[in-house]
Structure formats: structure tokens, C-alpha cells
Design a protein around this motif. Structure first.
Motif, short mmCIF file in Angstrom:
data_model
loop_
_atom_site.label_atom_id
_atom_site.label_comp_id
_atom_site.label_asym_id
_atom_site.label_seq_id
_atom_site.Cartn_x
_atom_site.Cartn_y
_atom_site.Cartn_z
N LEU A 129 0.84 -1.20 0.00
CA LEU A 129 0.00 0.00 0.00
C LEU A 129 0.87 1.24 0.00
O LEU A 129 1.90 1.29 0.68
CB LEU A 129 -0.90 0.01 1.23
N PRO A 130 0.49 2.29 -0.76
CA PRO A 130 1.25 3.54 -0.73
C PRO A 130 1.21 4.15 0.66
O PRO A 130 0.39 3.78 1.50
CB PRO A 130 0.50 4.42 -1.74
N ASP A 131 2.11 5.13 0.89
CA ASP A 131 2.16 5.76 2.20
C ASP A 131 1.17 6.92 2.32
O ASP A 131 1.31 7.78 3.19
CB ASP A 131 3.58 6.25 2.50
N LYS A 132 0.18 6.96 1.45
CA LYS A 132 -0.90 7.94 1.55
C LYS A 132 -2.19 7.25 1.14
O LYS A 132 -2.15 6.13 0.60
CB LYS A 132 -0.61 9.16 0.68
N PRO A 133 -3.35 7.86 1.38
CA PRO A 133 -4.61 7.20 1.03
C PRO A 133 -4.63 6.79 -0.44
O PRO A 133 -4.20 7.55 -1.31
CB PRO A 133 -5.66 8.28 1.31
N VAL A 251 -17.43 13.21 -5.77
CA VAL A 251 -16.11 13.52 -5.21
C VAL A 251 -16.25 14.39 -3.97
O VAL A 251 -15.57 14.18 -2.96
CB VAL A 251 -15.22 14.20 -6.27
N GLY A 252 -17.13 15.39 -4.04
CA GLY A 252 -17.34 16.25 -2.87
C GLY A 252 -17.85 15.49 -1.67
O GLY A 252 -17.55 15.82 -0.53
N ALA A 253 -18.60 14.42 -1.91
CA ALA A 253 -19.14 13.63 -0.80
C ALA A 253 -18.13 12.66 -0.23
O ALA A 253 -18.06 12.46 0.99
CB ALA A 253 -20.38 12.87 -1.28
N ILE A 254 -17.32 12.02 -1.08
CA ILE A 254 -16.44 10.98 -0.56
C ILE A 254 -15.12 11.52 -0.03
O ILE A 254 -14.49 10.87 0.81
CB ILE A 254 -16.15 9.88 -1.61
N ALA A 255 -14.68 12.71 -0.48
CA ALA A 255 -13.39 13.23 0.00
C ALA A 255 -13.37 13.37 1.52
O ALA A 255 -12.41 12.92 2.17
CB ALA A 255 -13.06 14.55 -0.69
N PRO A 256 -14.40 13.97 2.16
CA PRO A 256 -14.39 14.03 3.63
C PRO A 256 -14.43 12.64 4.26
O PRO A 256 -13.84 12.42 5.33
CB PRO A 256 -15.66 14.82 3.96
N GLN A 257 -15.12 11.68 3.63
CA GLN A 257 -15.17 10.32 4.18
C GLN A 257 -13.79 9.68 4.17
O GLN A 257 -13.40 8.99 5.12
CB GLN A 257 -16.16 9.47 3.38
N LEU A 258 -13.06 9.89 3.09
CA LEU A 258 -11.69 9.35 3.02
C LEU A 258 -10.82 9.97 4.10
O LEU A 258 -10.04 9.28 4.75
CB LEU A 258 -11.09 9.63 1.64
N GLU A 259 -10.95 11.29 4.28
CA GLU A 259 -10.14 11.96 5.29
C GLU A 259 -10.45 11.42 6.67
O GLU A 259 -9.56 11.14 7.48
CB GLU A 259 -10.38 13.47 5.25
N ARG A 260 -11.76 11.24 6.97
CA ARG A 260 -12.13 10.71 8.29
C ARG A 260 -11.61 9.30 8.50
O ARG A 260 -11.15 8.94 9.59
CB ARG A 260 -13.66 10.74 8.44
N ALA A 261 -11.70 8.47 7.45
CA ALA A 261 -11.20 7.10 7.57
C ALA A 261 -9.71 7.08 7.81
O ALA A 261 -9.19 6.29 8.62
CB ALA A 261 -11.55 6.31 6.30
N GLU A 262 -8.97 7.95 7.13
CA GLU A 262 -7.52 8.01 7.32
C GLU A 262 -7.15 8.54 8.70
O GLU A 262 -6.20 8.07 9.32
CB GLU A 262 -6.90 8.89 6.23
N ILE A 263 -7.91 9.50 9.19
CA ILE A 263 -7.66 10.01 10.54
C ILE A 263 -7.88 8.90 11.56
O ILE A 263 -7.06 8.70 12.47
CB ILE A 263 -8.58 11.21 10.84
N ALA A 264 -8.97 8.16 11.42
CA ALA A 264 -9.24 7.06 12.35
C ALA A 264 -8.13 6.02 12.29
O ALA A 264 -7.71 5.48 13.32
CB ALA A 264 -10.58 6.41 12.01
N ARG A 265 -7.63 5.76 11.10
CA ARG A 265 -6.54 4.78 10.95
C ARG A 265 -5.27 5.29 11.64
O ARG A 265 -4.58 4.54 12.34
CB ARG A 265 -6.28 4.54 9.46
#
Length: 527
Positions: A129-133, A251-265
Motif C-alpha cells: 500500500l502507498p504511504d498515503k490514502p 467527489v465532494g461527498a467521498i473526499a471528507p469520508q476518506l479523510e475521516r477514515a484516514e484520521i481514524a486509521r
């Protein structure tokens, strides 16, 4: 003896890890560590056991051991979240939990691959996996019942891939790779392993009569967990314009979801293994607390990210943003020092982030508040929008900048666009407050009052929300509401005075400043 698990074979004599017919590249220590875990899978292996067996008892850092465990997991398509094969036992150690089949070594030391994997079909190599989302967008299903509408579904997905690719913090698989799964029933975990991504977006498009509906689903491919599902529907008019609108909405809807998932990780990672990006994500999480303590913690984390990567433009931008946030909430300690540091960080973010939309946005907006350079700040945010037209924060901060420049109606359109892009955004109170400010300076005081009320319900302890609410209510003649809002202002910033307002906000038109000050005066802010 060889060890087979899932579609992997671990060969101690040849010191090879294979998946199907493909060899998985691993370093010597990583191989030794995996072999020890497999051979002692009947128990939890302590860190001391691993240090003795793999490093011959030499003293190595905790981070070295952690990085090697992570490398083993990556080689197996596992992760610290899923722990499908390597399980961490808190304060005890690690255990290999996969089902092992012992295989005899064939003449010449070879292994029959089909016996190991139970199939003659070759498996794709495991990608780290890359070192970013990282995300792959699969071809959406065409549910229209009309094969000729296939191009519309494909066009929507291509637009989504292009839009996501504008986010420099995101690793996006090219369309040509993700479309190889088109028309096939696929296991999203397998897709994630084969493409080397953490997230997969799939969906469907249905056109009927004069309307079109698109459904999207974002999945964590390492765990199979559904992170987000939504549906978008629109009248069918100009088909190409509609493709753009649908892609923008998704894209506007999923971008915050990706950020939240990465923060939780990131929050689940042990502190000693953190890198620059993980410190940055933790900083974002602390920033969203919107408290003095949260902002202080966030600033410290962004500094840690900068220490790890001095060229991390977005970390500079967010650090500048923390100091800006302190200013807007009356939390500045040493004004001269903090303003100078805010200007330094903002300029550095813009310098380092010439092609980084997030850095340009945060740094550009802060620049006007600390460097007094509104025009260059607007230029930086406008460049961010050119780089990434789907970046919500760039839209709403450009709205605040238009307010500063005396263009309230343009600002309102920008805030509305931001809210359409991200209706569940944790910073939506900013967009609502900005809309209230713009209406107030356009002398639509009733509208300003209504929008300020919305913002106060979303996040009730932000100084700017209540200050503009108090002014708007007072100018609209709603004195009871104005006085209640002013009570919040006095509680949040007891030292704030009318004489501080000119330094507190950036307003180029004297009439706008006078309107705001008059509203605060009527609401009861002392001179």
C-alpha cells in the motif's frame, strides 16, 4: 518442510515467499520474522523473543521492530487494522493466526504451486500500500437496460477519477487499470490487493426517461467495511454538463469520508511508528475539536509533521491555519510573535505548495491575516481552485476572501457551491457563518440573522459565529437574540472590544467595517 497459507507458500530452505507463481519480494529480516511467527504460531511471541531470534539479541529500537512487523503485513496483503494473519496482542506481542498447511518439498526443492493454492490459476503479485490514502474507482454498472448508455456511465467514472487525481494527498489508480474489472463479479478485498489500494469506489448509473440516478459505495478494501453510500439524482438535460455535475457531487461527498477514515486509521497507530503524514492526520483530528486545547495540540502535531518532512507544504498551511484560528477566537498570546510566525508559515506553504491545492488554500487565506496581503492570498486560493475545482475548503475560503474584498454576492455563490459539494462537512459552520457575513454586508440583515442562527446550532462555541450573529440580529432589530449571542461572545472572549475589530477581521471597504462595528455596538460589545 514448506508452509502454505491462503495462496502463499513460505519456503525456509529457498528463503522464498511466493503467492501462486509470483515471488513476493521481502528483505532478509522480514523473511526471518515471518518464518519465526509461522513456526511458533501456537503461542503469542513476545518482542523479546523476536529480538533474540531475528536480531540475535541485539538492541534495536521499538520503531525498527514495528516497521518490520508492518513490512511482513504488507507482504501478505494484511494491515494493522485487519490483522487477518498477524495479530497484535496488547502488551504481550504478536501471533500468526492463519491456517497453515504443511507441504513436502519436491525433488530439486521445488513446490507444486497448484497444490499450495488449490488452483492452477496464477495470482497477481501483492502490491504494498502507498504511504498515503489510495483508491481505485471501478467502472459503474449501467442499469439503464440500454447498452448504448454505457458511454454515459463510463464518462461519469472517468470524470470522478480525474477529479480525485487532483488531490495530491490521494493515490488514485489509473482508469485503464481499474476498468479491467468491468463486467466481472469481483471481491473488493481481492481488487484492493491486486491494485495495491486501501479504498475502492463502486457504483451504478440508471437513466430512465428524463432523469438519471447514480449510486456510489466507498469500501475499505482491507477489511471489506462499507464507509459511505449515497445516491444522487438529477434531471437529464445537457448530458456532458450532467456528467460533470454528478462527478463533482460524488467527489465532494467521498473526499471528507476518506479523510475521516484516514484520521481514524492514524489514531490507531502506535505513536513510535508515526511518520509525517500520520502526524498531519492526527493534527487534522485535533483541529476539528475547535477548542483552544485542540488547536494547540493540532499545531504541535503539524510542527512534528514538518520536522519529519520539512517540505510538507500542507503541514505548513495547516500550522498557519491554527494560528489564524487562534486569532479569530481571541486565543493569541504574543501578538507580534504569533503574527510573524503565522506569516512565515503561510508564505512557506505557498512557496512549497505551488501545485498543492490544500497548502495554497490554507496558506493563502492566512496570508491576508498575518501578511496583510489580500490580493496574493486570493491569487493563491484561486490557483488552488484551478488545480482542484472540487476542493470544498478552497470554495468557501475564497468566499471569505470575496467578503474581505467587498464582493458579498460573489461570496454567497461560493459558499453555496461549497455546501453543495460537501453537505456533511465538519466545517459547514464556516460556510454558514460566511453566508451570514455576506448577507450582512449586503445589508440583508434578516437573511444574515437566519444564517448565523444555523451556524450557531452546528458548532456553538466559535467566537466568529456568535459575533456575526450578534451583529446581524441587532441590525435586524432582534435585540433579544442579539443580546443572547453577545453573552456567548463575552464568555468566549471577555477582552474583546469594539476597538479590536479592525485588527480582528480583514475588510477592505470602510463601510463594511462600520456596519459590523455598529451591529456589535448595538448588541452590547463595549468600546
Amino acid at each position: 518442510m514448506q508452509y502454505a497459507f491462503e495462496d502463499y507458500v513460505l519456503d525456509p530452505e529457498r528463503r522464498e515467499l511466493t503467492r501462486g507463481a509470483a515471488t513476493v519480494a521481502v528483505g532478509p529480516k522480514v523473511f526471518d520474522l515471518l518464518l519465526y511467527l509461522v513456526q511458533h504460531r501456537d503461542r503469542v511471541v513476545s518482542k523479546d523473543d523476536l529480538l533474540q531470534a531475528v536480531w540475535d539479541g541485539r538492541i534495536v529500537s521499538e520503531s525498527t521492530l514495528t516497521s518490520h512487523i508492518n513490512a511482513v503485513r504488507r507482504a501478505l496483503g494484511d494491515s494493522g487494522e485487519a490483522q487477518r494473519l498477524i495479530r497484535t496482542v496488547a502488551r504481550k506481542g504478536f501471533r500468526f493466526v492463519g491456517d497453515i498447511r504443511n507441504l513436502p518439498v519436491q525433488d530439486g526443492g521445488s513446490t507444486i504451486a497448484a497444490e499450495a493454492v488449490g488452483s492452477t490459476e496464477l495470482s497477481a503479485p501483492v502490491l504494498a500500500l502507498p504511504d498515503k490514502p489510495s483508491i481505485a474507482v471501478l467502472a459503474f454498472q449501467n442499469l439503464s437496460g440500454d447498452p448504448e448508455q454505457e458511454y454515459f456511465a463510463d464518462g461519469v467514472v472517468e470524470d470522478i477519477v480525474t477529479a480525485l487525481s487532483r488531490n495530491r494527498w490521494l493515490f488514485v489508480i489509473a482508469r485503464n487499470s481499474s476498468f479491467t474489472y468491468k463486467g466481472r463479479a469481483v471481491d473488493l478485498k481481492q481488487v484492493g490487493r491486486e491494485l495495491g489500494v486501501r479504498y475502492v469506489l463502486e457504483g451504478s448509473v440508471r437513466k430512465a426517461a428524463s432523469r438519471v440516478r447514480i449510486t456510489g459505495q466507498l469500501v475499505n478494501a482491507t477489511t471489506g467495511t462499507n464507509l459511505w453510500t449515497d445516491r444522487f439524482e438529477s434531471a437529464l438535460d445537457d448530458i456532458f454538463d450532467l456528467q460533470d455535475q454528478l462527478a463533482e457531487s460524488v467527489v465532494g461527498a467521498i473526499a471528507p469520508q476518506l479523510e475521516r477514515a484516514e484520521i481514524a486509521r492514524a489514531m490507531r497507530k502506535p505513536t513510535e511508528s508515526l511518520g509525517a503524514y500520520d502526524y498531519y492526520l492526527r493534527g487534522i483530528a485535533s483541529f476539528h475539536q475547535a477548542t483552544s486545547e485542540g488547536i494547540s495540540a493540532a499545531l504541535a502535531l503539524f510542527y512534528r509533521a514538518i520536522e519529519r518532512d520539512p517540505a510538507f507544504a500542507s503541514a505548513h498551511g495547516m500550522a498557519a491555519w491554527c494560528i489564524y484560528w487562534r486569532k479569530m477566537n481571541g486565543w493569541i498570546g504574543d501578538r507580534v510573535r504569533d503574527y510573524a510566525e503565522g506569516a512565515r508559515l503561510a508564505n512557506r506553504a505557498i512557496e512549497l505548495g505551488a501545485n498543492d491545492a490544500v497548502a495554497l488554500t490554507r496558506g493563502g487565506h492566512a496570508l491576508a491575516h498575518f501578511g496583510g496581503d489580500l490580493d496574493n492570498g486570493i491569487a493563491a486560493v484561486d490557483r488552488a481552485l484551478a488545480l482542484n475545482p472540487n476542493l470544498t475548503i478552497a470554495w468557501y475560503l475564497s468566499g471569505f476572501q470575496r467578503i474581505s474584498r467587498g464582493e458579498p454576492d460573489d461570496a454567497i455563490e461560493r459558499f453555496a457551491h461549497a455546501m453543495r459539494l460537501s453537505p456533511l462537512d465538519p466545517e459547514i459552520f464556516q460556510m454558514q457563518t460566511g453566508t451570514a457575513m455576506a448577507h450582512m454586508f449586503a445589508r440583508r440583515f434578516d437573511m444574515a440573522s437566519a444564517w448565523a442562527e444555523k451556524a450557531s446550532r452546528t458548532l456553538p462555541d466559535v467566537l466568529r459565529v456568535f459575533a456575526f450573529g450578534a451583529a446581524s440580529h441587532a441590525l435586524a432589530g432582534r435585540m433579544d437574540e442579539a443580546q443572547r449571542a453577545m453573552q456567548h461572545v463575552r464568555r468566549l472572549a471577555p477582552a474583546l472590544r469594539l476597538s479590536d475589530v479592525e485588527d480582528w477581521v480583514v475588510l477592505r471597504r470602510p463601510d463594511d467595517l462600520a456596519t459590523f462595528v455598529e451591529g456589535l455596538r448595538r448588541a452590547g460589545l463595549p468600546a
